[in-house]
Design a protein around this motif. Sequence first.
Motif, PDB file in Angstrom:
ATOM      1  N   GLY A 162     -67.231  22.035 -17.539  1.00 52.50           N
ATOM      2  CA  GLY A 162     -67.165  23.497 -17.504  1.00 52.50           C
ATOM      3  C   GLY A 162     -67.130  24.118 -18.877  1.00 52.50           C
ATOM      4  N   GLY A 163     -67.120  25.457 -18.945  1.00 52.48           N
ATOM      5  CA  GLY A 163     -67.077  26.150 -20.219  1.00 52.48           C
ATOM      6  C   GLY A 163     -67.325  27.620 -20.050  1.00 52.48           C
ATOM      7  N   LEU A 164     -67.126  28.359 -21.100  1.00 57.16           N
ATOM      8  CA  LEU A 164     -67.353  29.806 -21.099  1.00 57.16           C
ATOM      9  C   LEU A 164     -68.694  30.081 -21.745  1.00 57.16           C
ATOM     10  CD1 LEU A 164     -66.524  32.820 -20.931  1.00 57.16           C
ATOM     11  CD2 LEU A 164     -65.409  32.526 -23.136  1.00 57.16           C
ATOM     12  N   PHE A 165     -69.566  30.782 -21.035  1.00 56.64           N
ATOM     13  CA  PHE A 165     -70.888  31.109 -21.549  1.00 56.64           C
ATOM     14  C   PHE A 165     -71.073  32.610 -21.475  1.00 56.64           C
ATOM     15  CE2 PHE A 165     -72.387  26.817 -21.816  1.00 56.64           C
ATOM     16  CZ  PHE A 165     -71.593  26.148 -20.903  1.00 56.64           C
ATOM     17  N   LEU A 166     -71.258  33.220 -22.615  1.00 57.34           N
ATOM     18  CA  LEU A 166     -71.431  34.669 -22.664  1.00 57.34           C
ATOM     19  C   LEU A 166     -72.862  34.998 -23.034  1.00 57.34           C
ATOM     20  CD1 LEU A 166     -68.298  36.002 -24.533  1.00 57.34           C
ATOM     21  CD2 LEU A 166     -68.841  36.262 -22.127  1.00 57.34           C
ATOM     22  N   GLY A 167     -73.511  35.757 -22.198  1.00 55.10           N
ATOM     23  CA  GLY A 167     -74.823  36.276 -22.563  1.00 55.10           C
ATOM     24  C   GLY A 167     -74.620  37.634 -23.175  1.00 55.10           C
ATOM     25  N   PHE A 168     -74.965  37.793 -24.464  1.00 53.92           N
ATOM     26  CA  PHE A 168     -74.743  39.100 -25.063  1.00 53.92           C
ATOM     27  C   PHE A 168     -76.058  39.701 -25.512  1.00 53.92           C
ATOM     28  CE2 PHE A 168     -74.001  36.078 -28.485  1.00 53.92           C
ATOM     29  CZ  PHE A 168     -74.688  36.609 -29.560  1.00 53.92           C
TER      30      PHE A 168
ATOM     31  N   MET B 144     -73.739  33.245 -26.600  1.00 56.99           N
ATOM     32  CA  MET B 144     -72.697  32.557 -27.336  1.00 56.99           C
ATOM     33  C   MET B 144     -72.045  31.649 -26.323  1.00 56.99           C
ATOM     34  SD  MET B 144     -69.206  33.810 -29.089  1.00 56.99           S
ATOM     35  CE  MET B 144     -68.347  33.402 -27.566  1.00 56.99           C
ATOM     36  N   ALA B 145     -72.067  30.358 -26.546  1.00 51.56           N
ATOM     37  CA  ALA B 145     -71.522  29.392 -25.597  1.00 51.56           C
ATOM     38  C   ALA B 145     -70.301  28.717 -26.197  1.00 51.56           C
ATOM     39  CB  ALA B 145     -72.570  28.345 -25.252  1.00 51.56           C
ATOM     40  N   LEU B 146     -69.273  28.590 -25.375  1.00 51.97           N
ATOM     41  CA  LEU B 146     -68.057  27.912 -25.801  1.00 51.97           C
ATOM     42  C   LEU B 146     -67.793  26.784 -24.823  1.00 51.97           C
ATOM     43  CD1 LEU B 146     -65.471  27.614 -27.455  1.00 51.97           C
ATOM     44  CD2 LEU B 146     -64.445  29.397 -26.036  1.00 51.97           C
ATOM     45  N   SER B 147     -67.893  25.558 -25.288  1.00 53.74           N
ATOM     46  CA  SER B 147     -67.714  24.408 -24.402  1.00 53.74           C
ATOM     47  C   SER B 147     -66.269  23.930 -24.427  1.00 53.74           C
ATOM     48  CB  SER B 147     -68.658  23.275 -24.817  1.00 53.74           C
ATOM     49  OG  SER B 147     -68.327  22.820 -26.114  1.00 53.74           O
ATOM     50  N   PRO B 148     -65.871  23.138 -23.439  1.00 57.82           N
ATOM     51  CA  PRO B 148     -64.478  22.674 -23.373  1.00 57.82           C
ATOM     52  C   PRO B 148     -64.041  21.839 -24.570  1.00 57.82           C
ATOM     53  CG  PRO B 148     -65.504  22.472 -21.232  1.00 57.82           C
ATOM     54  CD  PRO B 148     -66.603  22.835 -22.185  1.00 57.82           C
ATOM     55  N   ASP B 149     -64.969  21.298 -25.332  1.00 56.81           N
ATOM     56  CA  ASP B 149     -64.558  20.564 -26.532  1.00 56.81           C
ATOM     57  C   ASP B 149     -64.376  21.497 -27.731  1.00 56.81           C
ATOM     58  OD1 ASP B 149     -67.153  21.223 -27.133  1.00 56.81           O
ATOM     59  OD2 ASP B 149     -67.868  19.172 -27.389  1.00 56.81           O
ATOM     60  N   GLY B 150     -64.495  22.809 -27.468  1.00 53.70           N
ATOM     61  CA  GLY B 150     -64.243  23.808 -28.514  1.00 53.70           C
ATOM     62  C   GLY B 150     -65.441  24.151 -29.363  1.00 53.70           C
ATOM     63  N   ILE B 151     -66.610  23.589 -29.063  1.00 52.93           N
ATOM     64  CA  ILE B 151     -67.813  23.877 -29.842  1.00 52.93           C
ATOM     65  C   ILE B 151     -68.365  25.250 -29.453  1.00 52.93           C
ATOM     66  CG2 ILE B 151     -70.174  23.180 -30.350  1.00 52.93           C
ATOM     67  CD1 ILE B 151     -68.081  21.370 -31.578  1.00 52.93           C
ATOM     68  N   VAL B 152     -68.612  26.097 -30.444  1.00 51.20           N
ATOM     69  CA  VAL B 152     -69.213  27.409 -30.242  1.00 51.20           C
ATOM     70  C   VAL B 152     -70.687  27.304 -30.646  1.00 51.20           C
ATOM     71  CG1 VAL B 152     -69.186  29.846 -30.875  1.00 51.20           C
ATOM     72  CG2 VAL B 152     -67.039  28.567 -30.746  1.00 51.20           C
TER      73      VAL B 152
ATOM     74  N   ARG C  64     -46.156  28.327 -28.266  1.00 51.47           N
ATOM     75  CA  ARG C  64     -47.224  27.650 -27.539  1.00 51.47           C
ATOM     76  C   ARG C  64     -48.596  27.987 -28.129  1.00 51.47           C
ATOM     77  NH1 ARG C  64     -45.606  29.301 -21.469  1.00 51.47           N
ATOM     78  NH2 ARG C  64     -45.053  31.215 -22.612  1.00 51.47           N
ATOM     79  N   LYS C  65     -49.510  27.015 -28.001  1.00 47.84           N
ATOM     80  CA  LYS C  65     -50.886  27.196 -28.457  1.00 47.84           C
ATOM     81  C   LYS C  65     -51.840  26.543 -27.467  1.00 47.84           C
ATOM     82  CE  LYS C  65     -49.999  27.190 -33.474  1.00 47.84           C
ATOM     83  NZ  LYS C  65     -50.366  26.555 -34.768  1.00 47.84           N
ATOM     84  N   LEU C  66     -52.999  27.141 -27.313  1.00 45.05           N
ATOM     85  CA  LEU C  66     -54.074  26.563 -26.518  1.00 45.05           C
ATOM     86  C   LEU C  66     -55.382  26.714 -27.274  1.00 45.05           C
ATOM     87  CD1 LEU C  66     -53.263  27.831 -22.904  1.00 45.05           C
ATOM     88  CD2 LEU C  66     -53.307  25.445 -23.654  1.00 45.05           C
ATOM     89  N   SER C  67     -56.178  25.671 -27.272  1.00 45.58           N
ATOM     90  CA  SER C  67     -57.476  25.761 -27.934  1.00 45.58           C
ATOM     91  C   SER C  67     -58.439  26.558 -27.068  1.00 45.58           C
ATOM     92  CB  SER C  67     -58.045  24.362 -28.174  1.00 45.58           C
ATOM     93  OG  SER C  67     -58.449  23.779 -26.948  1.00 45.58           O
ATOM     94  N   TYR C  68     -59.452  27.110 -27.714  1.00 47.05           N
ATOM     95  CA  TYR C  68     -60.469  27.856 -26.974  1.00 47.05           C
ATOM     96  C   TYR C  68     -61.144  26.959 -25.937  1.00 47.05           C
ATOM     97  CZ  TYR C  68     -60.284  31.775 -30.308  1.00 47.05           C
ATOM     98  OH  TYR C  68     -59.895  32.859 -31.054  1.00 47.05           O
ATOM     99  N   GLY C  69     -61.340  25.694 -26.286  1.00 48.65           N
ATOM    100  CA  GLY C  69     -61.967  24.791 -25.346  1.00 48.65           C
ATOM    101  C   GLY C  69     -61.151  24.621 -24.076  1.00 48.65           C
ATOM    102  N   GLU C  70     -59.826  24.561 -24.217  1.00 54.45           N
ATOM    103  CA  GLU C  70     -58.948  24.410 -23.058  1.00 54.45           C
ATOM    104  C   GLU C  70     -58.989  25.641 -22.151  1.00 54.45           C
ATOM    105  OE1 GLU C  70     -55.062  22.007 -24.156  1.00 54.45           O
ATOM    106  OE2 GLU C  70     -55.602  23.322 -25.823  1.00 54.45           O
ATOM    107  N   LEU C  71     -59.318  26.792 -22.721  1.00 53.50           N
ATOM    108  CA  LEU C  71     -59.306  28.046 -21.959  1.00 53.50           C
ATOM    109  C   LEU C  71     -60.696  28.483 -21.495  1.00 53.50           C
ATOM    110  CD1 LEU C  71     -56.864  29.969 -24.317  1.00 53.50           C
ATOM    111  CD2 LEU C  71     -56.360  29.321 -21.948  1.00 53.50           C
ATOM    112  N   ALA C  72     -61.720  27.761 -21.915  1.00 54.61           N
ATOM    113  CA  ALA C  72     -63.083  28.229 -21.697  1.00 54.61           C
ATOM    114  C   ALA C  72     -63.413  28.449 -20.232  1.00 54.61           C
ATOM    115  CB  ALA C  72     -64.072  27.241 -22.318  1.00 54.61           C
TER     116      ALA C  72
END
Length: 714
Positions: free
Chosen positions: A21-27, A56-64, A166-174
């Motif tokens: 999974g991951g967060l994918f934004l079409g801008f 702009m794509a953000l994958s669970p491993d934190g790669i933008v 507490r901290k969470l990486s972007y990949g963990e939240l994608a």
Amino acid sequence: MSSLSKPNRRNFMKLAATASGGLFLGFSWTSSVASALEVVSDTAIAAGKIEFNSFMALSPDGIVTIFSPNPELGQNIKTSFPMVVAEELDADWTKVKVVQAPLDTKKFERQLTGGSGAVPHSWERLRKAGATARHMLMEAAAKRWKVPASSLTTENGMVVHAASGRKLSYGELATEASKLPVPTEVKLKDPKDFKLIGTAVRNVDNREMITGKPLYGIDFYKEGMLFAMIQRPKAFGMKLKSVDATAAKAMPGIVDVVTFKNNVAVVGKSTWQVNKARKALKIAYEKEAALESSSDHDRIFKELLNSPDATVRRKDGDVDGAFKKAAKVIKSEYQCPFLPHSPMEPMNFFAHVRPDGVELAGPTQTPEMARGQVAKLLNIDPEKITLELTRLGGGFGRRLSADYVLEAAELSSIIKQPVKVIWTREDDTTGGTYRPAVRYRFEAALDAKGNMIGYKLRGVGMNTGNPTREDNFPSGAVDNLLIDSVEHKSPITTGPWRAPITNFLAYAEQAFLDEVAHAAGKDPVQFRLELLDKAKKSPVGEVKYDIDRMKGVIDLAVEKSGWGKKKGVAQGFSVYFSHRSYVAQVGEVEVKNGAPVVTRVYAACDCGMVINLSGANQQVRGGVVDGMGHAMYGKLSFKDGAPEQDNFGAYRLIRMKEVPEVDVHFVNNGIDPTGLGEPALPPTGGAVANAIFKATGKRLRNQPFAEQAELKTV
């Protein structure tokens, strides 16, 4: 062998998506409105079925991962664009990947490189794209932790809840963020909080360039493609009469010899074979238009400078009256030759014209225009044409034209096979499209106190349209002013050359203003400042340049160069406004062994906010070296319509040992970025010429300078 890794939609998804999974934004690059964004599911994207604008794509491993839509030719746009997104996202820059986008007019706007306009156009759009993703990631973290989003911050690819540690990486939240609605409004960072923008960041393609990975059009290869070189008329004004290709066709590796328009294309299995066979062609030409020589141009310039049919570009006050009552009149003429662009990578392009569509690939500054011209040539729907952008090995305006793209497309349509057309260096130098030759006549009227009360400029250009910039300084600062122009239609093809028109006009204007200051008995810098004060306090007509920004770079250049305070060194000053930015320069010359030597150039720049300090420094230094080198050495002359220089053995470029020290300084005024790819070049010729005058007493009114004086550099 295979083609370059093609940045199409499916390959992009393979790069950006992961199974978890991951967060994918079409801008949207066509709008700066946040509501134009949309979230699309990772599953659909992984399948390659989602239509999108730009991502702009953000994958669970934190790669933008983001697409960079504009052609990259060394102006650093492929690094600067993602830096803006990463800044607003608070991304970890070490986890940002950039993919060159193909041409897509539905998803991108202004997908071109020219006019130093890419960053000004996309600045706010890019910021909102990053800020929107950051907002959604914070909302996802707030939901997981059950805390207000307002209690969270972000840093280096992490969402932080300071109260609990507490901290969470972007990949963990994608994945969670991808399920949230896209906000219609987002808050952008205060520039004082920028951490990435304004720093020095290395080019994202550095590793590939250094290790020789296939990035450029010259590298592009597709299984089964043929190679072609084209013999064009060797003189402007000639057309093809007859061709004997018998010997060429019999040579090893040659597939065909094709004649179309004024071109004879040799098609074969390797560049070596087609280049060798091209030399075996027996071609006859006949005259189609006047075969102009450089001596003809000198005569034409003199005639048109006195023509009664000039086009008035701007007129303020009573110009004739001012010159009649003047205590002193200064009059000078400045002339420049034609110049080739001489990019490191000669022209080349790949085309495969099929019954169901056309595939294009290669280096172009104007992909949409190129596609449109190919569609018109082949009489097909532009939507049936794909165009893959490679990195450009330089352009300087040459690749704004699409002639070499059309050659490849037309040839492929004739031979019905995929083909790559390649120009040699000689083709590049002799085949156009050149910086036009221009001559200017300046006149200035001074009163008894040395004030400039009248100013006249006439420009005569070869296929320039308008060789003046009638609203640039000193317009608005002189009560009585006339700027007009005359055009000569030449068979020699011309086109935009880095900082079109101003590349020479700035030198001529700034050198002439130095002449006027000298005649008025005033310091050259103070003379310009007095004119700017006049334009601010009592402007004449419309003032279309920012007086305070121009004064700002003047003050900075004076400070950093120690203007007028150094001994043993002659200084020359120049300042210019072009492509939305302001650059002042001070050139320094020392006399060594009886000859003037350019030792240093100070450049003060106001291009608004600097995104990448490393790239910005390179742009300014490159502009100074380019401007100085061509002012001192560059010249393309003609004999009966044919260029007399065809390669670097005869066409002089500046050499490494001749490059002076270049000190670069930026005005930090916090305004949005303006252009930087071109503005540093125009002032350089004036700064160098004025310094040489200070050192030797010799005015250099024509380029190249090396033909007028014994000049040396270190």
